[in-house]
Write an enzyme that holds these catalytic residues in place. Sequence first.
Site, PDB file in Angstrom:
ATOM      1  N   THR A 127      40.891 104.627  31.737  1.00  0.00           N
ATOM      2  CA  THR A 127      40.190 103.366  32.066  1.00  0.00           C
ATOM      3  C   THR A 127      38.826 103.330  31.380  1.00  0.00           C
ATOM      4  O   THR A 127      38.157 104.346  31.283  1.00  0.00           O
ATOM      5  CB  THR A 127      39.951 103.282  33.586  1.00  0.00           C
ATOM      6  OG1 THR A 127      41.193 103.456  34.248  1.00  0.00           O
ATOM      7  CG2 THR A 127      39.341 101.946  33.990  1.00  0.00           C
ATOM      8  N   ARG A 152      53.615  98.767  38.104  1.00  0.00           N
ATOM      9  CA  ARG A 152      52.499  99.178  38.965  1.00  0.00           C
ATOM     10  C   ARG A 152      51.213  98.498  38.533  1.00  0.00           C
ATOM     11  O   ARG A 152      50.900  98.436  37.355  1.00  0.00           O
ATOM     12  CB  ARG A 152      52.339 100.690  38.910  1.00  0.00           C
ATOM     13  CG  ARG A 152      51.214 101.226  39.805  1.00  0.00           C
ATOM     14  CD  ARG A 152      50.081 101.790  39.016  1.00  0.00           C
ATOM     15  NE  ARG A 152      49.018 102.357  39.854  1.00  0.00           N
ATOM     16  CZ  ARG A 152      47.781 102.537  39.425  1.00  0.00           C
ATOM     17  NH1 ARG A 152      47.485 102.222  38.188  1.00  0.00           N
ATOM     18  NH2 ARG A 152      46.859 103.033  40.209  1.00  0.00           N
ATOM     19  N   ILE A 153      50.468  97.959  39.502  1.00  0.00           N
ATOM     20  CA  ILE A 153      49.178  97.346  39.219  1.00  0.00           C
ATOM     21  C   ILE A 153      48.103  98.196  39.893  1.00  0.00           C
ATOM     22  O   ILE A 153      48.235  98.555  41.066  1.00  0.00           O
ATOM     23  CB  ILE A 153      49.157  95.884  39.722  1.00  0.00           C
ATOM     24  CG1 ILE A 153      50.001  95.023  38.783  1.00  0.00           C
ATOM     25  CG2 ILE A 153      47.731  95.352  39.817  1.00  0.00           C
ATOM     26  CD1 ILE A 153      50.165  93.602  39.198  1.00  0.00           C
ATOM     27  N   GLY A 154      47.043  98.526  39.181  1.00  0.00           N
ATOM     28  CA  GLY A 154      45.989  99.378  39.740  1.00  0.00           C
ATOM     29  C   GLY A 154      44.777  98.558  40.138  1.00  0.00           C
ATOM     30  O   GLY A 154      44.844  97.353  40.376  1.00  0.00           O
ATOM     31  N   ASP A 155      43.626  99.214  40.197  1.00  0.00           N
ATOM     32  CA  ASP A 155      42.407  98.531  40.649  1.00  0.00           C
ATOM     33  C   ASP A 155      41.737  97.721  39.541  1.00  0.00           C
ATOM     34  O   ASP A 155      41.033  96.749  39.795  1.00  0.00           O
ATOM     35  CB  ASP A 155      41.413  99.579  41.182  1.00  0.00           C
ATOM     36  CG  ASP A 155      40.977 100.532  40.071  1.00  0.00           C
ATOM     37  OD1 ASP A 155      41.765 101.412  39.703  1.00  0.00           O
ATOM     38  OD2 ASP A 155      39.882 100.337  39.523  1.00  0.00           O
ATOM     39  N   GLU A 158      41.037 106.955  41.057  1.00  0.00           N
ATOM     40  CA  GLU A 158      42.271 106.744  41.801  1.00  0.00           C
ATOM     41  C   GLU A 158      42.347 105.295  42.281  1.00  0.00           C
ATOM     42  O   GLU A 158      41.679 104.907  43.254  1.00  0.00           O
ATOM     43  CB  GLU A 158      42.326 107.704  43.005  1.00  0.00           C
ATOM     44  CG  GLU A 158      42.718 109.106  42.616  1.00  0.00           C
ATOM     45  CD  GLU A 158      42.646 110.074  43.794  1.00  0.00           C
ATOM     46  OE1 GLU A 158      42.482 111.267  43.548  1.00  0.00           O
ATOM     47  OE2 GLU A 158      42.739 109.620  44.949  1.00  0.00           O
ATOM     48  N   GLY A 159      43.153 104.518  41.575  1.00  0.00           N
ATOM     49  CA  GLY A 159      43.196 103.074  41.825  1.00  0.00           C
ATOM     50  C   GLY A 159      43.458 102.707  43.264  1.00  0.00           C
ATOM     51  O   GLY A 159      42.800 101.822  43.816  1.00  0.00           O
TER      52      GLY A 159
END
Lengths: 195, 131
Positions: B1, B29-32, B53-54
Site C-alpha cells: 500500500t 476482497r476489498i480492503g481499507d 491490516e485492512g
Amino acid sequence: MGRWAIAVHGGAGVDPNLPLERQEEAKQLLTRCLNLGISALRSNLPAIDVVEKVVRELETDPLFNSGRGSALTEKGTVEMEASIMDGPKRRCGAVSGLTTVKNPISLARLVMDKSPHSYLAFSGAEQFARQQGVEVVDNEYFITPDNVGMLKLAKEANTILFDYRIPTNGYETCGSGVESPLQMNGLPISVYAPE
Amino acid sequence: TVGCVVVDREGRCAAATSTGGLMNKMTGRIGDSPLIGAGTYACDVCGVSCTGEGEAIIRGTLAREVAAVMEYKGLGLQRAVDFVIKNRLDEGKAGLIAVSKSGEVAYGFNCNGMFRGCATEDGFMEVGIWE
C-alpha cells in the site's frame, strides 16, 4: 497564507531482515516522491493534484505494493484499489477490483470529478475507465517476479501476507536454520535471511 | 500500500491511498484503502492515509478517527495520531501518515516498521523505515 506540508508512505509491517540495499532503494523512492510533491507545492499546485501526482509515481514504480508491483491474489492475478479525498468540500472518489488500469488513483480522481458516485468497483470501474480514456494495460504488466516468489511462499505457508517484501536473495541459504516455532506474519521466522 | 497526504499554502488538505491488497488474498476482497473514513480521509482539519491490516483499519475507521479526536477532543495532530494508533486498533497492526491545515505533519505505527517520508515548508525533511 499558510505553510505547506507533505507526507508519503510505502506500507507498514516491514520484514525485519530486509536487506540494506532494498532499504536504500525504498528510501530513494520515498525521497524522490517527496521532492516531486515539494516542487509541485512550490509551484502552487492544489493539494488534491499533488497527492494524485505523488501516488501515480508510487504506483508506477514496482517497489511498493500498488500499481506495478501489486500483491497477487490466490489466483496469481492483480486486483487493485485506491481512493482520494479533497478536504475543503470533503469530495471523494474510490475504485476497487481494477485489473487493467495503469494508475488506479487517477481513476479514483475521475470517479470524484466526473461521475455522480463516490465508489465504482470491478467491471463497472473498468467500463468507466474506458469511457474516460485512461491508460489501460494487460494484467501481466503489474506482476513482478518478486511477487510471484512471494505468492509461492505464502501458499507454502498457507497464509495471507500484508505489506512487506521477503528478501529475494539469501532465502535459499536460511532454510537450513533450526525450525523455530516463531512466526512472522504467518511465515516461519526461519524463512528470513539471517542478518 | 502507498499513500500521500498534503496541505497546501491555502490550508487545503488532501489524501490519496493505492494498493494491490494482501498477498494470496481471495479474489473480490476489498480492503481499507478504497474505503473513505477507513484507509483515506481528508476534511478542513486534516488529511490522513493508512496502511497495514485492512480489516483492523476498517473496524477502527482509522483515518476519520484522527479528524474526530482533533475536532471533539481538541488534540493536536501528533497527539491525535498517537491516540488513534494506541486506542483504535485492538490487536491489529497498522500505520498512518497525516497533515493538518496549519502545516503540521505526523505519522504513527504499531508494527515493526513503516516506509515513510515527510517534509514541511520550513525545511524539515525526514525519510525512514524503522522506529
